[in-house]
Design a protein around this motif. Sequence first.
Motif, PDB file in Angstrom:
ATOM      1  N   ASP A  84       0.876  -1.162   0.000  1.00 55.92           N
ATOM      2  CA  ASP A  84       0.000   0.000   0.000  1.00 55.92           C
ATOM      3  C   ASP A  84       0.917   1.217   0.000  1.00 55.92           C
ATOM      4  O   ASP A  84       1.445   1.602   1.041  1.00 55.92           O
ATOM      5  CB  ASP A  84      -0.898  -0.016   1.238  1.00 55.92           C
ATOM      6  N   PHE A  85       1.140   1.784  -1.154  1.00 51.31           N
ATOM      7  CA  PHE A  85       2.098   2.878  -1.301  1.00 51.31           C
ATOM      8  C   PHE A  85       1.703   4.099  -0.475  1.00 51.31           C
ATOM      9  O   PHE A  85       2.549   4.902  -0.115  1.00 51.31           O
ATOM     10  CB  PHE A  85       2.284   3.242  -2.778  1.00 51.31           C
ATOM     11  N   ASP A  86       0.416   4.239  -0.150  1.00 51.89           N
ATOM     12  CA  ASP A  86      -0.021   5.365   0.662  1.00 51.89           C
ATOM     13  C   ASP A  86       0.358   5.198   2.135  1.00 51.89           C
ATOM     14  O   ASP A  86       0.392   6.163   2.884  1.00 51.89           O
ATOM     15  CB  ASP A  86      -1.534   5.565   0.543  1.00 51.89           C
ATOM     16  N   ARG A  87       0.636   3.974   2.546  1.00 51.52           N
ATOM     17  CA  ARG A  87       1.011   3.716   3.935  1.00 51.52           C
ATOM     18  C   ARG A  87       2.498   3.427   4.094  1.00 51.52           C
ATOM     19  O   ARG A  87       2.960   3.161   5.198  1.00 51.52           O
ATOM     20  CB  ARG A  87       0.196   2.543   4.464  1.00 51.52           C
ATOM     21  N   LEU A  88       3.227   3.485   3.030  1.00 54.42           N
ATOM     22  CA  LEU A  88       4.654   3.188   3.034  1.00 54.42           C
ATOM     23  C   LEU A  88       5.422   4.300   3.748  1.00 54.42           C
ATOM     24  O   LEU A  88       5.267   5.468   3.408  1.00 54.42           O
ATOM     25  CB  LEU A  88       5.128   3.065   1.586  1.00 54.42           C
ATOM     26  N   LYS A  92       8.940  12.143  -0.777  1.00 50.59           N
ATOM     27  CA  LYS A  92       8.030  11.596  -1.789  1.00 50.59           C
ATOM     28  C   LYS A  92       8.765  10.972  -2.973  1.00 50.59           C
ATOM     29  O   LYS A  92       8.235  10.099  -3.652  1.00 50.59           O
ATOM     30  CB  LYS A  92       7.049  12.660  -2.262  1.00 50.59           C
ATOM     31  N   VAL A 135       8.104   6.755   4.196  1.00 52.94           N
ATOM     32  CA  VAL A 135       9.151   7.355   3.367  1.00 52.94           C
ATOM     33  C   VAL A 135       9.602   8.661   3.994  1.00 52.94           C
ATOM     34  O   VAL A 135       8.847   9.321   4.702  1.00 52.94           O
ATOM     35  CB  VAL A 135       8.678   7.601   1.917  1.00 52.94           C
ATOM     36  N   GLU A 189      11.131   8.878  -2.803  1.00 58.48           N
ATOM     37  CA  GLU A 189      11.371   7.465  -2.496  1.00 58.48           C
ATOM     38  C   GLU A 189      10.196   6.609  -2.972  1.00 58.48           C
ATOM     39  O   GLU A 189      10.383   5.538  -3.561  1.00 58.48           O
ATOM     40  CB  GLU A 189      11.607   7.288  -0.997  1.00 58.48           C
ATOM     41  N   LYS A 190       8.991   7.095  -2.738  1.00 60.23           N
ATOM     42  CA  LYS A 190       7.798   6.389  -3.203  1.00 60.23           C
ATOM     43  C   LYS A 190       7.768   6.358  -4.728  1.00 60.23           C
ATOM     44  O   LYS A 190       7.439   5.340  -5.339  1.00 60.23           O
ATOM     45  CB  LYS A 190       6.542   7.068  -2.662  1.00 60.23           C
ATOM     46  N   GLN A 191       8.145   7.464  -5.352  1.00 65.38           N
ATOM     47  CA  GLN A 191       8.160   7.522  -6.810  1.00 65.38           C
ATOM     48  C   GLN A 191       9.202   6.565  -7.380  1.00 65.38           C
ATOM     49  O   GLN A 191       8.968   5.909  -8.389  1.00 65.38           O
ATOM     50  CB  GLN A 191       8.424   8.944  -7.301  1.00 65.38           C
ATOM     51  N   LEU A 223      10.204   3.753  -6.095  1.00 61.05           N
ATOM     52  CA  LEU A 223       9.651   2.397  -6.010  1.00 61.05           C
ATOM     53  C   LEU A 223       8.587   2.167  -7.078  1.00 61.05           C
ATOM     54  O   LEU A 223       8.496   1.084  -7.661  1.00 61.05           O
ATOM     55  CB  LEU A 223       9.067   2.139  -4.626  1.00 61.05           C
ATOM     56  N   THR A 224       7.787   3.185  -7.356  1.00 60.29           N
ATOM     57  CA  THR A 224       6.790   3.085  -8.418  1.00 60.29           C
ATOM     58  C   THR A 224       7.460   2.897  -9.774  1.00 60.29           C
ATOM     59  O   THR A 224       7.020   2.085 -10.597  1.00 60.29           O
ATOM     60  CB  THR A 224       5.898   4.344  -8.429  1.00 60.29           C
TER      61      THR A 224
END
Length: 83
Positions: free
Chosen positions: A35-39, A44, A41, A46-48, A50-51
């Motif tokens: 769940d990328f919204d709960r990851l 932001k 980080v 870092e989330k990108q 991984l995406t």
Amino acid sequence: MTDDATGPLDLDSHVDVTLWAPDVVVLFHWLMELDFDRLPVSHKAEKQALTDLLAQLDEWALGTTESDLDRAREIVARNMGWE
């Protein structure tokens, strides 16, 4: 950050990374379940990142099945030097 062979690292370039096929399958399925919204980080980007990784893995691993995942997990786990 520098690259000893070429000087300053070119952050506008692309990097080719070679991964073992079982690792790709395990990473792909794990990233699909996150769940990328709960990851947690720090930034932001870092989330990108991984995406972006997921998008690249998707090109190769999209058609893999649960059976493929089970086999890949077995292969990767038996080569672990830590546990």
